[in-house]
Enzyme design. Structure first.
Site, mmCIF file in Angstrom:
data_model
loop_
_atom_site.group_PDB
_atom_site.id
_atom_site.type_symbol
_atom_site.label_atom_id
_atom_site.label_comp_id
_atom_site.label_asym_id
_atom_site.label_seq_id
_atom_site.Cartn_x
_atom_site.Cartn_y
_atom_site.Cartn_z
ATOM 1 N N ARG A 240 -2.387 48.805 91.689
ATOM 2 C CA ARG A 240 -2.049 48.048 90.567
ATOM 3 C C ARG A 240 -2.918 48.325 89.548
ATOM 4 O O ARG A 240 -4.296 48.399 89.770
ATOM 5 C CB ARG A 240 -2.119 46.637 90.775
ATOM 6 C CG ARG A 240 -0.933 46.144 91.678
ATOM 7 C CD ARG A 240 0.306 45.988 90.975
ATOM 8 N NE ARG A 240 1.462 45.301 91.635
ATOM 9 C CZ ARG A 240 2.255 46.008 92.140
ATOM 10 N NH1 ARG A 240 2.239 47.421 92.477
ATOM 11 N NH2 ARG A 240 3.457 45.482 92.682
ATOM 12 N N GLU A 269 2.024 48.054 81.246
ATOM 13 C CA GLU A 269 3.093 48.741 81.690
ATOM 14 C C GLU A 269 4.581 48.185 81.428
ATOM 15 O O GLU A 269 4.595 46.832 81.326
ATOM 16 C CB GLU A 269 3.047 48.760 83.381
ATOM 17 C CG GLU A 269 2.034 49.516 83.923
ATOM 18 C CD GLU A 269 2.024 49.698 85.345
ATOM 19 O OE1 GLU A 269 2.986 49.354 85.931
ATOM 20 O OE2 GLU A 269 1.263 50.208 85.931
ATOM 21 N N HIS A 287 3.829 54.959 87.171
ATOM 22 C CA HIS A 287 4.384 54.067 88.143
ATOM 23 C C HIS A 287 5.291 54.369 89.227
ATOM 24 O O HIS A 287 6.301 53.576 88.959
ATOM 25 C CB HIS A 287 4.186 52.641 87.711
ATOM 26 C CG HIS A 287 3.978 51.430 88.478
ATOM 27 N ND1 HIS A 287 3.321 50.155 88.384
ATOM 28 C CD2 HIS A 287 4.066 51.487 89.984
ATOM 29 C CE1 HIS A 287 3.036 49.588 89.372
ATOM 30 N NE2 HIS A 287 3.515 50.199 90.524
#
Length: 320
Positions: A240, A269, A287
């Site tokens: 994360r 993000e 990601h």
């Protein structure tokens, strides 16, 4: 015949998942595949019995307070649930599940890619080839950091951390780890346990983060902890973005405290940190840790398994 529960799919999950969902539920699918906004989540809660969100849909306390009583379960299409205010959802009587186990190998594979790509100048090498700038060679050209036989520190030895450790052993890495609790000897498989992150960091020529984002782990890797790493270490984050203080990381890259970094997640993000883009020793991906066809199907099916159990009056396997 009893009516099927109504399920909202705010994102375009795998075709196999959509097909199975349509077989057993009345499905409302967001074909546009855009993140569900707070207003959309609240509006849809009056029309559906269940939702299968991703980490792009945020169930904050304020959003949860406005959800319609019709909504009974949020079956996350993700392992991480930091996008959900779990106490607020519990107080509202809404069940919450996630999808553990099924994405461990895919995410560990990506962490290995990040580690190797960062260590061996993948960004610069790719640019040189694509732009036609490769016009010389010398013994000092593109010299990186060797992974084989190096000391690897893992922060968070859950499913993904253990899968990553198993793959790292294929490179004869010496695995050290910090975890909230020590693993059993068979799970450790020779890895060396550290009771504190502070004793782990000075040994970690490579450091890979695999812990969840919690209030306690926000900015886990700050300036002080990065300074505790060996000079020329490589930092990898496939967990994360909240775990890393990005200003401290940039400073460590600019001062060459860190030789490189491999990142699949960021504070912001989508988008990431534009300040990272000028540094070719920061290897970045958007990601995509769990983004394989096999894993996406498995995640969708695990979420549906949880929904099936819930609407059958059973306890879902992954109830949080």
């Amino acid at each position: 015949m009893a009516e099927k529960p109504v399920l909202w799919l705010p994102r375009r999950v795998s075709d196999a998942t959509v097909a199975r969902a349509r077989r057993d539920y009345e499905v409302i699918l967001n074909e546009a595949d855009t993140p569900g906004t707070a207003d959309e989540i609240i509006l849809m809660s009056a029309s559906v019995d269940a939702m299968m969100p991703c980490h792009s849909e945020h169930f904050t306390a304020e959003v949860v307070s406005r959800l319609d009583p019709r909504l009974k379960i949020v079956a996350n299409h993700s392992v991480g649930v930091d996008h959900c205010d779990l106490p607020a959802l519990s107080a509202k009587g809404i069940a919450v599940t996630n999808t553990p186990d099924v994405l461990s190998d895919a995410t560990a594979e990506l962490a290995m890619l990040l580690m190797l790509g960062a260590a061996r100048h993948a960004v610069r090498g790719d640019r040189l080839m694509r732009t036609g700038e490769w016009d010389s060679w010398s013994p000092s050209f593109m010299v990186g950091t060797q992974v084989t036989g190096a000391r690897l520190g893992i922060v968070g030895m859950g499913r993904v951390g253990q899968a990553f450790a198993a793959k790292a052993r294929g490179f004869d890495m010496e695995v050290h780890y910090f975890n909230r609790t020590r693993l059993s000897p068979d799970q450790e498989n020779g890895a060396i346990y550290h009771e504190s992150i502070d004793s782990l960091l000075p040994l970690a020529e490579f450091l890979s983060l695999h812990c969840p984002a919690t209030p306690e782990t926000v900015d886990l890797m700050n300036a002080e902890r990065i300074a505790a790493l060996p000079d020329g270490a490589v930092l990898v984050n496939s967990a994360r973005g909240a775990l890393v203080n990005e200003n401290a990381l940039l400073h460590a890259i600019e001062t060459r405290k860190l030789a490189a970094a491999g990142l699949d997640c960021f504070k912001t993000e989508p988008g990431g940190n534009p300040n990272f883009a000028t540094h070719e020793n920061i290897f970045m991906l958007p990601h995509i840790g769990s983004a394989t066809s096999k894993t996406r199907d498995a995640m969708g099916f695990r979420a549906l398994d949880n929904l099936d159990a819930f609407f059958a009056g059973k306890t879902p396997r992954d109830l949080l």
